[in-house]
Design a protein around this motif. Structure first.
Motif, PDB file in Angstrom:
ATOM      1  N   LYS A   7       0.740  -1.220   0.003  1.00 34.72           N
ATOM      2  CA  LYS A   7       0.034  -0.009   0.044  1.00 34.72           C
ATOM      3  C   LYS A   7       0.935   1.279  -0.136  1.00 34.72           C
ATOM      4  O   LYS A   7       2.029   1.287   0.441  1.00 34.72           O
ATOM      5  CB  LYS A   7      -0.972   0.090   1.134  1.00 34.72           C
TER       6      LYS A   7
ATOM      7  N   ARG B 131      -0.609   5.001 -15.148  1.00 32.91           N
ATOM      8  CA  ARG B 131      -2.020   5.154 -14.749  1.00 32.91           C
ATOM      9  C   ARG B 131      -2.134   4.694 -13.065  1.00 32.91           C
ATOM     10  O   ARG B 131      -2.755   5.373 -12.446  1.00 32.91           O
ATOM     11  CB  ARG B 131      -2.911   3.949 -15.330  1.00 32.91           C
TER      12      ARG B 131
ATOM     13  N   LYS C  85      -3.134   7.597 -10.217  1.00 31.72           N
ATOM     14  CA  LYS C  85      -4.178   7.182  -9.230  1.00 31.72           C
ATOM     15  C   LYS C  85      -3.615   7.259  -7.854  1.00 31.72           C
ATOM     16  O   LYS C  85      -4.447   7.830  -6.943  1.00 31.72           O
ATOM     17  CB  LYS C  85      -4.518   5.678  -9.480  1.00 31.72           C
TER      18      LYS C  85
ATOM     19  N   GLY D 105      -5.680  10.357  -6.370  1.00 30.56           N
ATOM     20  CA  GLY D 105      -6.817   9.627  -5.617  1.00 30.56           C
ATOM     21  C   GLY D 105      -8.130   9.224  -6.423  1.00 30.56           C
ATOM     22  O   GLY D 105      -8.757   8.288  -6.260  1.00 30.56           O
ATOM     23  N   ALA D 106      -7.704   9.247  -7.806  1.00 30.40           N
ATOM     24  CA  ALA D 106      -8.871   9.113  -8.722  1.00 30.40           C
ATOM     25  C   ALA D 106      -8.526   8.095  -9.567  1.00 30.40           C
ATOM     26  O   ALA D 106      -7.302   8.065 -10.354  1.00 30.40           O
ATOM     27  CB  ALA D 106      -9.318  10.343  -9.536  1.00 30.40           C
ATOM     28  N   TYR D 107      -9.402   7.168  -9.979  1.00 27.08           N
ATOM     29  CA  TYR D 107      -9.057   6.043 -10.955  1.00 27.08           C
ATOM     30  C   TYR D 107      -8.948   6.923 -12.381  1.00 27.08           C
ATOM     31  O   TYR D 107      -9.766   7.515 -12.652  1.00 27.08           O
ATOM     32  CB  TYR D 107      -9.976   4.839 -11.158  1.00 27.08           C
ATOM     33  N   GLN D 108      -8.046   6.244 -13.282  1.00 24.71           N
ATOM     34  CA  GLN D 108      -7.627   7.054 -14.538  1.00 24.71           C
ATOM     35  C   GLN D 108      -8.133   6.294 -15.752  1.00 24.71           C
ATOM     36  O   GLN D 108      -8.318   4.898 -15.657  1.00 24.71           O
ATOM     37  CB  GLN D 108      -5.972   7.131 -14.527  1.00 24.71           C
ATOM     38  N   ALA D 109      -8.466   7.003 -16.829  1.00 29.18           N
ATOM     39  CA  ALA D 109      -8.832   6.325 -18.077  1.00 29.18           C
ATOM     40  C   ALA D 109      -7.570   6.010 -18.837  1.00 29.18           C
ATOM     41  O   ALA D 109      -6.568   6.845 -18.585  1.00 29.18           O
ATOM     42  CB  ALA D 109      -9.559   7.216 -18.851  1.00 29.18           C
ATOM     43  N   PRO D 110      -7.309   5.101 -19.712  1.00 28.97           N
ATOM     44  CA  PRO D 110      -6.228   4.709 -20.039  1.00 28.97           C
ATOM     45  C   PRO D 110      -5.760   5.398 -21.403  1.00 28.97           C
ATOM     46  O   PRO D 110      -4.449   5.852 -21.588  1.00 28.97           O
ATOM     47  CB  PRO D 110      -6.475   3.139 -20.788  1.00 28.97           C
TER      48      PRO D 110
END
Lengths: 286, 316
Positions: B37, B293, B297, B301-306
């Protein structure tokens, strides 16, 4: 001879497979009289992430199919639900039998409605435009990509289908969060999706708590649009997150008292909300 | 036909020791359960990025495509404003005919090395003289590293000395360039054979050279299992001889999560001394963007688009 009771483990339908939450967490599901029916997956942000990956993977193949074929598949899904009306009505308890049967019938009709639009919406949405020059100028619609659907608490089947169907009919794929108080119809719907001709990953259904999952719906950059129902506080958070990733937001207020049975809850405008328009300028020869 | 049945193989295996296949499978299954983590994850992601051999090995490669690959290798995240959130990768890996183009794109003193496959990659089915000439040509064009394939035909018919002598010949043709020996694990069939082939290569290599799992051109590529067998062989060889050889899994490693699991295997088998790109590499291309990516993130803290990251070749 007495039989052991065989009970079903409710699982969510993601990427064409039935899965538990990666966290292993569940929340209890009770019927109107407070008896335990089962334990429903309490999905996490990681489950949402995995569902978006599955939806993104399914996207290009689904969008490449002909509109006619997508219409056939939606129609087939309606057939699957029609044949299992009894089971879905049962899942809709605590609604009365009559109300539940009415909701299932309306859900089937809604799918048929959008199945019909599949190969007709382009004619209604697209256009040939007059411009001040020797150009052939035309506008066509394209799917946006992965759409996040946030279903309201009420009408757990009809509202969910009313939000999903206009998204997928044009070639989008969907990650949907089911009604929080009544998630079971979405679980049963998943079992019907699996037996329809819909490719895995086009519709991904999650169950869980809104307060845990909406922040990720707000921040996930891969979701191209959000469609659904939210209260004022949730809408503010979702819109703020969407501004960061330049995402389209089509949310109804939970106070709007949408009548999901009415004709106003379906139609071309719901399809138009979730497509991108592309305008092409083509020179006309001398 | 199969190496496993020859007397020579059994003799050799008796010397280097067989592999407990069930034990290996159980051990690598546990690697996926480690919880990595925050800071440790960011460290691992950056380390993995610095270990990537960014690869393009296709018939349709052009000098332009190789130049784009080199730009990506030098600066993996094109949104990076000089803060170097992601380090340059270890090397680009190309065919010999593209080495000169890569050298032009990277310049003479680049932090990114140039690796070239040679020796009639991927089959290795060419006369030895031809294979050696290809190695010399690649080194002459400016390659810093050579990825060779072993003679699987000779290995499977039990001619281990011939396999070893050919590796020595290629090693000598490399000169100053580092050598990576591709075992092509998918064609060796058993863990025992992978261990035997590893030792044949390890005993011929110099410090700074590598052994490598696969060409990426066959049905199955690097797995945690064959990675583990080769890491164990490297450890045993190091303890016996004091010579430290590197390792390169190649093909099929596409996600950051997979890469972190491979790094856990390295740390728990060989220790921190191997957690550097001079001793461990990933032969990959689409892996790099997934690492970016996940780094982004961790940062936002945000999930990313490829599609938010500049394109890398996705074929390997």
């Amino acid at each position: 001879m007495p039989r052991l009771p065989i009970t079903k483990t409710p699982k969510v339908y993601v990427g064409g497979a039935f899965i538990r939450s990666e966290s292993g967490r569940t929340f209890p599901l009770r019927d109107a009289r407070g008896r335990l029916i089962g334990h429903v997956p309490q999905c996490t942000r990681k489950d949402l992430r995995n569902a978006v990956e599955a939806a993104a993977k399914a996207g290009p193949g689904w969008a490449r199919r002909t509109a006619y074929n997508r219409g056939q598949i939606l129609y087939r899904l309606a057939e699957m639900i029609e044949a299992r009306t009894g089971e879905l009505s049962h899942a809709l308890a605590p609604a009365s039998n009559r109300a539940a049967a009415r909701e299932v019938a309306a859900s089937v009709d809604r799918l048929i409605h959008y199945a019909g639009w599949a190969d007709k919406c382009e004619q209604a949405l697209g256009s040939v435009n007059s411009v001040a020059g020797p150009f052939f100028n035309f506008t066509t619609s394209e799917p946006m990509g992965v759409i996040g659907v946030i279903a309201p608490a009420e009408c757990p089947l009809l509202a969910l289908i009313s939000l999903i169907a206009p998204a997928i009919v044009t070639g989008n794929t969907v990650v949907a969060l089911a009604s929080e108080p009544q998630p079971y119809p979405a679980i049963v719907l998943g079992e019907m999706l699996a037996t329809s001709d819909l490719p895995g990953g086009v519709i991904n259904l999650l169950t869980g708590l809104r307060r845990e999952l909406l922040p990720t719906f707000a921040s996930h950059a891969h979701l191209r649009a959000l469609s659904g129902v939210a209260n004022a506080e949730e809408r503010t958070a979702l819109e703020r997150g969407s501004a960061d990733s330049i995402r389209r937001v089509r949310l109804r207020a939970d106070t709007a008292r949408t009548d999901w049975f009415a004709d106003t809850a379906q139609g071309l405008s719901m399809i138009r909300d979730l497509v991108e328009f592309k305008t092409t300028w083509h020179p006309i020869g001398a | 036909m199969s190496a496993v049945r020859t007397l020579a193989f059994r003799r050799f295996l008796h010397e280097v020791g067989p592999v407990d296949a069930v034990g290996v499978e159980e051990r690598v299954a546990k690697y996926g359960t480690r919880s990595i983590k925050r800071q440790a994850k960011v460290f691992g992601l950056k380390l993995a990025a610095s270990m990537v051999d960014l690869t393009t090995l296709e018939g349709k490669d052009t000098p332009g495509k190789v130049a784009a690959l080199c730009a990506k290798a030098l600066r993996p995240d094109d949104r990076d404003d000089g803060g170097m959130s992601c380090p340059p990768v270890a090397a680009v890996c190309v065919y010999p005919s593209m080495v000169a183009a890569a050298r032009r794109a990277l310049g003479p003193r680049s932090p990114v090395r140039i690796a070239s496959v040679a020796t009639a990659f991927p089959s290795g089915q060419a006369p030895l003289a031809t294979r050696l000439a290809e190695v010399r040509a690649a080194v002459g064009a400016g390659a810093d590293e050579i990825d060779m394939v072993i003679n699987r035909g000779a290995f499977l018919s039990g001619e281990f000395t011939r396999v070893g002598d050919e590796i020595s010949a290629v090693r000598d043709a490399c000169g100053q360039a580092a050598l990576k020996v591709i075992l092509e694990t998918s064609e060796l069939e058993t863990y025992d054979a992978i261990r035997a082939a590893s030792f044949i290569a390890l005993r011929r290599l110099r410090p700074g050279d590598f052994i490598k799992t696969s060409t990426g051109k066959t049905s199955s590529n690097a797995t945690l299992g064959n990675n583990q067998v080769m890491l164990d062989a490297i450890r045993d060889h190091y303890l016996a001889s004091g010579v430290a050889i590197g390792m390169k899994p190649a093909g099929g490693i596409r996600t950051a999560k997979q890469a972190l699991t491979f790094l856990i295997a390295v740390k728990e088998t060989l220790g921190d001394a191997w957690l550097t790109n001079t001793r461990y590499r990933f032969g990959a291309s689409s892996l790099l963007n997934d690492l970016l990516r996940q780094l982004e993130k961790e940062r936002t803290g945000a999930y990313q688009a490829p599609y938010r990251f500049s394109e890398a070749t996705e074929s390997y």
